[in-house]
Motif scaffolding. Structure first.
Motif, PDB file in Angstrom:
ATOM      1  N   GLU A  53     -30.087 -26.339 -17.787  1.00 38.29           N
ATOM      2  CA  GLU A  53     -30.833 -25.079 -17.735  1.00 38.29           C
ATOM      3  C   GLU A  53     -31.179 -24.558 -19.118  1.00 38.29           C
ATOM      4  OE1 GLU A  53     -30.679 -22.085 -14.977  1.00 38.29           O
ATOM      5  OE2 GLU A  53     -29.230 -23.030 -13.632  1.00 38.29           O
ATOM      6  N   PRO A  58     -35.212 -24.249 -16.381  1.00 36.88           N
ATOM      7  CA  PRO A  58     -34.541 -22.944 -16.285  1.00 36.88           C
ATOM      8  C   PRO A  58     -34.487 -22.420 -14.849  1.00 36.88           C
ATOM      9  CG  PRO A  58     -36.780 -22.618 -17.049  1.00 36.88           C
ATOM     10  CD  PRO A  58     -36.589 -24.119 -16.903  1.00 36.88           C
ATOM     11  N   THR A  60     -32.315 -20.711 -13.133  1.00 40.16           N
ATOM     12  CA  THR A  60     -31.916 -19.314 -12.965  1.00 40.16           C
ATOM     13  C   THR A  60     -33.061 -18.362 -13.281  1.00 40.16           C
ATOM     14  OG1 THR A  60     -29.610 -19.818 -13.482  1.00 40.16           O
ATOM     15  CG2 THR A  60     -30.314 -17.525 -13.768  1.00 40.16           C
ATOM     16  N   GLY A  83     -33.255 -16.954 -22.440  1.00 43.66           N
ATOM     17  CA  GLY A  83     -32.163 -17.515 -21.662  1.00 43.66           C
ATOM     18  C   GLY A  83     -30.813 -16.910 -22.003  1.00 43.66           C
ATOM     19  N   TRP A 160     -24.738 -18.412 -22.294  1.00 48.44           N
ATOM     20  CA  TRP A 160     -25.906 -18.803 -21.496  1.00 48.44           C
ATOM     21  C   TRP A 160     -25.534 -18.837 -20.015  1.00 48.44           C
ATOM     22  CZ3 TRP A 160     -30.571 -20.149 -24.060  1.00 48.44           C
ATOM     23  CH2 TRP A 160     -31.615 -20.536 -23.212  1.00 48.44           C
ATOM     24  N   THR A 162     -25.771 -18.960 -16.094  1.00 51.87           N
ATOM     25  CA  THR A 162     -26.729 -19.426 -15.096  1.00 51.87           C
ATOM     26  C   THR A 162     -26.081 -19.283 -13.717  1.00 51.87           C
ATOM     27  OG1 THR A 162     -26.017 -21.736 -14.945  1.00 51.87           O
ATOM     28  CG2 THR A 162     -27.500 -21.167 -16.773  1.00 51.87           C
ATOM     29  N   THR A 165     -23.596 -22.316 -13.221  1.00 51.55           N
ATOM     30  CA  THR A 165     -22.355 -22.270 -13.987  1.00 51.55           C
ATOM     31  C   THR A 165     -21.486 -21.078 -13.596  1.00 51.55           C
ATOM     32  OG1 THR A 165     -23.532 -21.164 -15.806  1.00 51.55           O
ATOM     33  CG2 THR A 165     -23.254 -23.564 -15.952  1.00 51.55           C
TER      34      THR A 165
END
Length: 216
Positions: A53, A58, A60, A83, A160, A162, A165
């Motif tokens: 991502e 990307p 998310t 991001g 970062w 997401t 994650t």
């Protein structure tokens, strides 16, 4: 929302960064048993999802694009800097790489790798001699290697976040807790009363003050 996607689709960076952090962790962790490989494998899955991502696709940002563009107009959400969601959502007008979340995340990441590098030699020497690892990081907490992986993942999550994650992180933490419990059962079977005393004197995950430090 702009359609400029030049900041993504960089799959070579996904591969390079994923391999770098996985091999870097493996160089300190040096997996040997099936449990070790499972530990590293879970960490690897998190890292690959993260960098996919960050540089590849990307997901998310796309899933949240409607809400993001409505609540935060004027931001190119397909730019790489966007991001870094914590800094962007809080509206800090700084380069996100120098924002507080990014800086703090580096502290967790570096701290995790430092802990991993300090824990492995102690465990390796103890395993070679058939002794209980109870010095160095193992004199402060019982599971420094698992704690190190959790610190690194938490640092990346701050830097970062997401959807994938965020969902993976608690699952991996619970899995590491279970692996640690399995290790303790094996250690109790091997070392018996000595390990029970070690458990009484050394906390599992959070170190006490130096005045309370004792090795088994």
């Amino acid at each position: 929302m702009t359609t400029d996607t030049s900041d993504y689709g960089l799959w070579s960076l996904v591969i390079i960064n994923s391999l770098f952090f996985i091999l870097f962790a493996a160089s300190f962790f040096k997996p040997q048993s099936r449990r070790d490989w499972r530990t590293l494998g879970l960490f690897s899955a998190f890292v690959v999802a993260l960098f996919t991502e960050m540089y590849g696709f990307p997901l998310t940002i796309y899933l949240l694009s409607g809400w993001l563009t409505e609540k935060f107009p004027g931001i190119n959400w397909l730019s790489h800097d966007a991001g870094h969601l914590p800094e962007m959502l809080l509206g800090w007008k700084v380069n996100p790489h120098f924002g507080p979340f990014h800086i703090l995340s580096n502290v967790f990441i570096l701290g995790g790798f430092w802990l991993l590098s300090k824990a492995w030699p102690v465990l390796y020497n103890a395993q070679r001699s058939g002794e209980l690892a109870s010095t160095g990081p193992y004199g402060r907490i019982r599971h420094p290697q698992y704690a190190a992986f959790i610190l690194v993942m938490f640092g990346f999550l701050m830097q970062w976040p997401t959807i994938i994650t965020v969902l993976l992180f608690p699952i991996l933490v619970v899995t590491y807790l279970r692996l640690a419990h399995q290790e303790e059962k094996s250690a109790l079977a091997e070392f018996g009363e000595r390990y029970r005393q070690y458990m009484e004197h050394v906390p599992a995950w959070w170190p006490r003050g130096k005045g309370h430090q004792r090795s088994a």
